[in-house]
Structures are given as C-alpha cells and as structure tokens.
Design an enzyme around this catalytic site. Structure first.
Site, PDB file in Angstrom:
ATOM      1  N   GLU A  60       7.665  -1.658   0.773  1.00 37.05           N
ATOM      2  CA  GLU A  60       6.405  -0.960   0.517  1.00 37.05           C
ATOM      3  C   GLU A  60       5.475  -1.007   1.720  1.00 37.05           C
ATOM      4  O   GLU A  60       4.758  -0.036   1.997  1.00 37.05           O
ATOM      5  CB  GLU A  60       5.718  -1.556  -0.715  1.00 37.05           C
ATOM      6  CG  GLU A  60       6.394  -1.209  -2.044  1.00 37.05           C
ATOM      7  CD  GLU A  60       7.642  -2.036  -2.321  1.00 37.05           C
ATOM      8  OE1 GLU A  60       7.890  -3.016  -1.589  1.00 37.05           O
ATOM      9  OE2 GLU A  60       8.369  -1.694  -3.270  1.00 37.05           O
ATOM     10  N   PHE A  83       6.173   1.498  -8.618  1.00 33.67           N
ATOM     11  CA  PHE A  83       5.247   0.988  -9.638  1.00 33.67           C
ATOM     12  C   PHE A  83       4.067   0.377  -8.892  1.00 33.67           C
ATOM     13  O   PHE A  83       4.264  -0.247  -7.843  1.00 33.67           O
ATOM     14  CB  PHE A  83       5.902  -0.094 -10.513  1.00 33.67           C
ATOM     15  CG  PHE A  83       6.899   0.423 -11.505  1.00 33.67           C
ATOM     16  CD1 PHE A  83       6.535   0.652 -12.830  1.00 33.67           C
ATOM     17  CD2 PHE A  83       8.204   0.690 -11.122  1.00 33.67           C
ATOM     18  CE1 PHE A  83       7.452   1.125 -13.744  1.00 33.67           C
ATOM     19  CE2 PHE A  83       9.132   1.177 -12.039  1.00 33.67           C
ATOM     20  CZ  PHE A  83       8.758   1.394 -13.358  1.00 33.67           C
ATOM     21  N   TYR A  86       4.378  -2.998  -7.502  1.00 36.62           N
ATOM     22  CA  TYR A  86       5.125  -3.244  -6.263  1.00 36.62           C
ATOM     23  C   TYR A  86       4.255  -3.039  -5.028  1.00 36.62           C
ATOM     24  O   TYR A  86       4.737  -3.112  -3.898  1.00 36.62           O
ATOM     25  CB  TYR A  86       6.330  -2.301  -6.144  1.00 36.62           C
ATOM     26  CG  TYR A  86       7.321  -2.316  -7.273  1.00 36.62           C
ATOM     27  CD1 TYR A  86       7.294  -3.302  -8.256  1.00 36.62           C
ATOM     28  CD2 TYR A  86       8.306  -1.334  -7.349  1.00 36.62           C
ATOM     29  CE1 TYR A  86       8.212  -3.298  -9.289  1.00 36.62           C
ATOM     30  CE2 TYR A  86       9.229  -1.331  -8.374  1.00 36.62           C
ATOM     31  CZ  TYR A  86       9.171  -2.304  -9.345  1.00 36.62           C
ATOM     32  OH  TYR A  86      10.084  -2.284 -10.357  1.00 36.62           O
ATOM     33  N   PRO A  89       3.021  -5.864  -1.285  1.00 37.47           N
ATOM     34  CA  PRO A  89       3.428  -5.958   0.129  1.00 37.47           C
ATOM     35  C   PRO A  89       2.748  -4.906   1.016  1.00 37.47           C
ATOM     36  O   PRO A  89       2.631  -5.098   2.223  1.00 37.47           O
ATOM     37  CB  PRO A  89       4.949  -5.729   0.076  1.00 37.47           C
ATOM     38  CG  PRO A  89       5.334  -6.099  -1.315  1.00 37.47           C
ATOM     39  CD  PRO A  89       4.173  -5.688  -2.177  1.00 37.47           C
ATOM     40  N   HIS A 129       5.720  -4.496 -14.429  1.00 40.78           N
ATOM     41  CA  HIS A 129       5.744  -3.029 -14.512  1.00 40.78           C
ATOM     42  C   HIS A 129       4.587  -2.489 -15.339  1.00 40.78           C
ATOM     43  O   HIS A 129       4.648  -1.370 -15.858  1.00 40.78           O
ATOM     44  CB  HIS A 129       7.062  -2.538 -15.133  1.00 40.78           C
ATOM     45  CG  HIS A 129       8.267  -2.900 -14.351  1.00 40.78           C
ATOM     46  ND1 HIS A 129       8.876  -4.126 -14.433  1.00 40.78           N
ATOM     47  CD2 HIS A 129       8.973  -2.203 -13.427  1.00 40.78           C
ATOM     48  CE1 HIS A 129       9.921  -4.167 -13.620  1.00 40.78           C
ATOM     49  NE2 HIS A 129       9.989  -3.012 -13.000  1.00 40.78           N
TER      50      HIS A 129
END
Lengths: 337, 45
Positions: A60, A83, A86, A89, A129
């Site tokens: 990411e 998502f 996520y 990072p 999620h």
C-alpha cells in the site's frame, strides 16, 4: 434513468474520467486484470489498456507513493486500497507526502490524487475488514475526505474528486455497495435497483465537494450522519416517530457547516451518529463545531451514537454496530430531556 | 471439503457458544480504563 449499484456508479465515474482525460490512471491490488475485489474497475483495463489501469504489488505504501509521484508529474491517479483497514502502511505517504506537497513546495508541485477505500462494517468482516478510519484523514491538513451514501452521489463525488487539484480520500461504505442498509441485519436487503438514489445519470456530472444534503426535513431534532448511518438514522426516525431532520454530510472535509448550523438553529437539538470508535472520532469535531456555533440555540446537550472504543469485533458485530435501536434511544432521550 | 468439515467440527461462528457482549470490552487493555467502563455500562452489560 438507469439504476446502478454503488460499485457500478463508481466504475462509471472512473470510466467517464478516463475517457475524458488521458492523464487519469487507476491502479491497485487486483485492480487491473481482475477488476478489483469488489469489481469497481472491471473492464477498465480491457477498455483503456494496461498503462491506464493495472495491478500493483501488495504494497500500500508503494501504491500511494507511486501515485504521489505520478500526480506531481502531472497525471491524475485514482488508486484503490483494497480495504481501508489496509491503509496503514500507506498512511505516511498520504500524510507526509500527498497532503503536504503543495505546502512544502510553495505551490510548485501539487498532488491531484484520489485514494479510494472501501470502509465500514456490517459485512461480518471482523477487525481487519470493518474499520472506519475517516477521522485519521480529517485530522490531516491538506486532505479532503469524502463519504458517499448512494450510487448517484458516489459517481458525482468521485468525478469531483478526480477533477480536484488536491488529494482526496474517497471512503466507500462497503455495506452500501449493493443496496441501502438500515442496520436491521436480519431483514432482506433492498437492492439499489429498487431505490430512487440508485438512479445514476449517464455521462459527466459533478456533486460538489463540501456540500451536504438534507435527506429528511424535520423540526424537532437534527441528525448528522454520513455513509451507512444515513439509513440507520432514517430507520430510527421512522421507528421512534421523532420529527428529525437528517443531514447526509457527504463530504467531511471541507465540511458544509452552513447546512448544519441552519438545521440545528431551527431544531435546537443534535444527535451525531457514526460507526467509527467514539473517542476522537469525527463526531467529536462535529459536536465541538455545533457547540461553538449554535450554543445559544441548543435546548439539550449534543449526543453521539458511535461504535465503542474497542477493535471492531467479529462475534459481537451487531452489539458493536450503532444500529437503529441505539440511535432511536438517543433520539428519544434527547427529546425527553 | 474434508478439511472444511474437519474445521467446522470444532465449531463455527453460527454454531452457538457466542461470547457475551461483555467480552467485547475485555482485552483492549490489561486494565479497563474508565471511559471504556462507562461505554460498557451504556451498552447495558
């Protein structure tokens, strides 16, 4: 007018913009060949080629970092983080690079970048999620943050975001992808094909960033909501009979404070609802602004109904999710006070 | 399929044994801070 799901409307927005502007590119994990895990980019690689719509490694920070460079170069990337959970990072690239490039370079470089992310819960996704990290973005100077609640708005807002000269975080409530959701998880869903807000105009149109909309006129109380909670609030109002005015914020930053003020000064009561955790959530900012600008019109304390300050639980999802029962209790308590 | 049935024989999310709502507030911290205790009370558990 054709009716579309929110996924189809988002895809349509990217299709329209990629057709109009060769500088618009879309990429992310599984975005190219597969068309995205939610299918939001389905068909775009076949239509515009592998240099305009392509897959990225599972990285990411690399996705957003590359997009920042592209945007500074003159392209208009519209990237997908699979998502919102996520995103972490990439947070350094978003905060330290994308949000500050214009300021740091005294306007010599800009970052017309859109980062799309599915957000929120209600899909049995558990803590990895289901998160709602909008406040992590509204806290950052230089970012704009958008949360659409229906297909029609989603297309117009995404086109506005892609055309915007600054970085925009575009949070897509994934529970709304296929239809509105009022929090009654044990009832059949209504598809967008049977909802008037599923009507999505063809071609190019814009829903301006920074403009809220009153979804329900009311005189007794103001509900401030965005994304999925617009429908939860609507259900709670119907079930309690409180004559509430429901405002769908649509853009969290820049915020349409004028619409909020006009409503609260009329009703004298305000309930703020969001899925995200409570402490330092966006509701806290809304509450502060309403208090600062509507204090002499308020008849009762402002109330917040939010997710609890825990990780998003898997097994107790419907005890965590601020559903219509909890929102309804807050409406009644605010009216009775 | 065999592996899935073997896994499901140990229980699924829908097979009962659901943890209590009270458990949702446990293990966020070693000791529950006051704001979370208040929220647990608001949740009625």
């Amino acid at each position: 007018m054709p009716r579309k799901t929110m996924v189809e409307a988002i895809r349509d927005a990217m299709d329209v913009m990629m057709g109009r502007d060769d500088n618009v590119v879309a990429f992310g994990e599984d975005v190219g060949f597969f068309g995205g895990v939610f299918r939001a980019t389905q068909g775009l690689q076949a239509k515009y080629g592998k240099s305009r719509c392509f897959d990225a490694p599972i990285n990411e920070s690399g996705i957003v970092g590359a997009a920042v460079g592209m945007a500074a170069y003159g392209l208009r990337p519209c990237v997908e983080i699979q998502f919102a959970d996520y995103m972490y990072p990439a947070y350094d690239q978003i905060v330290s690079e994308a949000a500050r490039l214009r300021y740091r370079s005294n306007g010599q470089f800009t970052c017309p970048l859109v980062v799309r992310m599915p957000t929120g819960g209600g899909i049995s996704g558990g803590q990895t999620h289901s998160q709602s990290p909008e406040a992590l973005f509204t806290h950052v100077a230089g970012l704009k943050t958008v949360v659409p609640s229906n297909p029609s708005d989603a297309k117009g807002l995404l086109i506005a975001a892609i055309e915007d000269p600054d970085p925009v975080i575009f949070l897509e409530p994934k529970r709304l992808y296929n239809g509105p959701f009022d929090g009654h998880h044990d009832r059949p869903i209504t598809p967008w094909s049977k909802h008037e807000l599923g009507e999505v105009p063809d071609g190019h149109y814009v829903v301006p960033l920074g403009k809220a909309i009153v979804r329900r006129q009311g005189a007794a109380l103001t509900v401030l909501a965005y994304g999925t909670m617009v429908y939860v609030g609507t259900a709670a109002v119907a079930e309690t009979g409180v004559d509430a005015e429901i405002i769908d914020l649509r853009t969290l930053l820049p915020l349409d404070l004028e619409t909020i003020q006009a409503s609260v000064r009329k009703t004298g009561r305000c309930v703020i609802i969001h899925e995200a955790t409570r402490t330092s959530g966006f509701g806290a900012e809304l509450s502060a602004l309403v208090q600062e600008t509507c204090f002499y019109h308020l008849e009762t304390p402002i109330r917040r109904v939010t997710g609890w300050d825990t990780p998003y639980p898997h097994a107790q999802e419907w005890d965590y999710f601020p559903g219509p029962a909890r929102v309804g209790r807050a409406l009644l308590e605010t009216m009775e006070q | 399929m065999t592996a899935q049935k073997e896994a499901e024989s140990h229980g699924t999310l829908h097979a009962g044994g659901k943890p209590s709502v009270r458990d949702m507030f446990e293990d966020v911290y070693a000791e529950m801070p006051p704001h979370l205790r208040r929220q647990r009370q608001q949740a009625g558990v």
